[in-house]
Enzyme design. Structure first.
Site, PDB file in Angstrom:
ATOM      1  N   SER A 143       0.878  -0.988  -0.013  1.00 10.76           N
ATOM      2  CA  SER A 143       0.101  -0.082  -0.013  1.00 10.76           C
ATOM      3  C   SER A 143       0.728   1.035   0.010  1.00 10.76           C
ATOM      4  O   SER A 143       2.155   1.151   0.610  1.00 10.76           O
ATOM      5  CB  SER A 143      -0.855   0.233   1.333  1.00 10.76           C
ATOM      6  OG  SER A 143      -1.613   1.195   1.226  1.00 10.76           O
ATOM      7  N   TYR A 157      -1.780  -0.314  10.260  1.00 13.06           N
ATOM      8  CA  TYR A 157      -1.981  -0.627   9.178  1.00 13.06           C
ATOM      9  C   TYR A 157      -0.617  -0.423   8.042  1.00 13.06           C
ATOM     10  O   TYR A 157       0.037  -1.128   7.401  1.00 13.06           O
ATOM     11  CB  TYR A 157      -3.120  -0.317   8.319  1.00 13.06           C
ATOM     12  CG  TYR A 157      -3.386  -0.656   6.984  1.00 13.06           C
ATOM     13  CD1 TYR A 157      -3.561  -1.694   6.567  1.00 13.06           C
ATOM     14  CD2 TYR A 157      -3.203   0.491   5.911  1.00 13.06           C
ATOM     15  CE1 TYR A 157      -3.663  -2.067   5.296  1.00 13.06           C
ATOM     16  CE2 TYR A 157      -3.377   0.359   4.662  1.00 13.06           C
ATOM     17  CZ  TYR A 157      -3.562  -1.249   4.268  1.00 13.06           C
ATOM     18  OH  TYR A 157      -3.598  -1.444   2.786  1.00 13.06           O
TER      19      TYR A 157
END
Length: 248
Positions: A143, A157
């Site tokens: 990501s 995250y």
């Protein structure tokens, strides 16, 4: 012999888009899913309608025994695995660090870091020439959060994806001489249901004005990058990343 691809977390968003694209490209596809049997059956039917050989296998991709079973069953059904797409992952409700529990942090790292490492281990055991394999490709779905940090949203995250990036580089160097390539894709703001897990299903719509290209991305655009890295067209690429983020 047609290539065989395992995709973890393959029943939605980027995973499902990758499965459809892989089917069109001639791959036999193993759809891994954890809970949503209905979604798995739907994607499986789509692949079969495209003429692809495919199976859907339930397994928690962060649990060692289930990962081992996933690879064994995939090989029995489809033949030797040549590509692994580590797509399964999770995010939690938007929060600052001081409100995050130990349980949340451990769950995040287990699913987003330990799981992909276990899957990659099983892939290397089968693909590496050191173990009698014929080579292969691993693509880790990271990501842009790994580089941006996601402050005030989910730094846990972001940190897990940063760890996945480091693992991608290290493993790529470890197995480069054994016929196994390891690369990563870093999606940005992509229109999928994934953002609902953070408690903000409209997150992409709210933030796309801040993307240089002026829009959020589509799962299919990320899938194109994954398929390129997985293919022989990327034969000299390992330990590298493609950012699919509209410039953000």
């Amino acid at each position: 012999m047609r290539p065989v691809m395992i995709i973890t977390g393959a029943t939605r968003g980027i995973g499902a888009a990758t499965a459809r694209l892989a089917a069109r490209a001639g791959y036999a596809v193993c759809l891994n899913y954890h809970r949503d049997e209905g979604a798995a059956a739907q994607v499986l039917a789509e692949l079969q309608d495209l003429g692809a050989e495919a199976v859907a296998l339930r397994a928690d991709a962060s649990v060692e025994s289930e990962v081992i079973r996933l690879f064994e069953e995939a090989e029995r059904a489809l033949g030797p695995v040549t590509v692994l797409v580590n797509n399964a992952g999770t995010v939690d409700l938007q929060s600052r660090l001081e409100a995050m529990s130990e349980a949340r942090l451990l769950r995040m790292m287990k699913i987003n870091v330990v799981g992909p490492m276990l899957c990659a281990r099983e892939a290397v055991r089968r693909m590496s020439r050191r173990h009698g394999g014929q080579g292969g490709s691993i693509v880790n779905v990271s990501s842009r959060a790994a580089l941006l940090g996601s402050p005030n949203e989910y730094v846990d995250y972001a940190a897990s994806k940063g760890a996945l990036d480091t693992f991608t580089v290290g493993l790529a160097l470890e197995v480069a001489s054994e016929g196994v390539r390891v690369n990563g894709v870093r999606p940005g703001l992509i229109h999928t249901g994934f953002h609902a897990l953070s408690g903000d299903a409209e997150r992409v719509d709210k933030r796309e004005a801040g993307v240089p290209m002026g829009r959020g991305g589509q799962a299919e655009e990320v899938a194109e990058a994954i398929l390129w890295l997985a293919s022989a067209k990327a034969s000299y690429a390992t330990g590298t990343f493609i950012d699919v983020s509209g410039g953000r």
